[in-house]
Scaffold this motif. Sequence first.
Motif, short mmCIF file in Angstrom:
data_model
loop_
_atom_site.label_atom_id
_atom_site.label_comp_id
_atom_site.label_asym_id
_atom_site.label_seq_id
_atom_site.Cartn_x
_atom_site.Cartn_y
_atom_site.Cartn_z
N ILE A 271 -31.38 -22.28 19.58
CA ILE A 271 -30.05 -22.88 19.41
C ILE A 271 -30.34 -23.97 18.49
CG2 ILE A 271 -28.39 -24.18 20.75
CD1 ILE A 271 -29.39 -23.09 23.31
N PHE B 59 -23.10 -28.49 22.25
CA PHE B 59 -24.11 -28.53 22.99
C PHE B 59 -24.16 -29.06 24.34
CE2 PHE B 59 -28.38 -29.55 24.49
CZ PHE B 59 -29.09 -28.51 24.64
N VAL C 32 -28.36 -19.30 17.64
CA VAL C 32 -27.02 -19.71 18.06
C VAL C 32 -27.04 -21.07 17.19
CG1 VAL C 32 -25.82 -20.68 19.92
CG2 VAL C 32 -27.18 -18.78 20.36
N TRP D 231 -35.76 -20.25 26.06
CA TRP D 231 -34.93 -20.53 24.66
C TRP D 231 -35.50 -21.84 24.11
CZ3 TRP D 231 -30.88 -18.23 22.26
CH2 TRP D 231 -30.14 -17.13 22.91
N ALA E 138 -34.06 -25.26 21.68
CA ALA E 138 -33.08 -25.89 21.05
C ALA E 138 -33.91 -26.97 20.11
CB ALA E 138 -32.25 -26.61 21.87
N LEU F 180 -22.82 -20.00 22.17
CA LEU F 180 -23.59 -20.50 23.25
C LEU F 180 -23.33 -19.44 24.57
CD1 LEU F 180 -22.93 -24.27 22.85
CD2 LEU F 180 -24.94 -23.39 23.20
#
Length: 281
Positions: A159, A193, A186, A131, A133, A120
Amino acid sequence: MRDTPDNAGSFDAKPVSSLSNPAVKRLAGLHLKKNREASGLFLVEGLRAVIEGVELGFHLDELVFVERLRDLPPGRRLARLIAGTGARALEVTPEVMIKIARRDNPQTVIGAFRRRDHGLDAVTPTPGALWVALEGIKDPGNLGTVLRTLDAVGGDGVILVGDTCDPWSVEAVRATMGSLFVNRIVRTTKAGFLDWRPGWTGRVVGTALTAAVDYRTVDYRPPMLVMMGNEQSGLPPEMVAACDQTVKIPMLGRADSLNLAVSTGIMLYEVVRGRHPLREA
């Protein structure tokens, strides 16, 4: 750097025709997650994708190819690229290639690359950062398509939160069409997170079933993190609470939901629309 003539490239390769060869078994074993985790290697299919991986700095551990690759200019180019890198090359029969690929009519080139995992700390709110997630994503085809779309919009990486499919699986890598090599990946737990989230100073916008705001009305000013949930259940409450804004993609027909990769693509191109508005000629 200027390229050398096509006839300058030549493979120093070991011929392999036995299906029981240890190298063949080892490479075919990379279809299993436990072997990818133990070795740190993953398979990439296709000459173009293998060349891209080498050119973008990924370490090629082993190369498998069939004989006619020697006669192709891109094949000689690949030979030049890996000369002196320590990559092992195997020249195999079509039957051996089928065993390694685990499918009929495989590509004529397969590479075993060393994967790159990021933490991270790689996710930083730099100007223009974008990004995605993905919480609990299960379908490797969806993941690969998201990575390809993120590459198309000039994003930074993905992520993977919680229990997800493996980004280094053959299915996921194949779906990226080479975009795996330009995205940072990631992986973290949900708790990890949520602990990290307060340190992200950019915006976080997620899609949620409970959202009342149309995705087209939101400010996607960077740095931006787009959060998407599991294919079946969407974002859980604790991930929804981590968003600055939740939005919905309106369903105007009979369908009540969209494929995760499609939904992510819609969100990413809305970010692009806000960053690069059309101008009158």
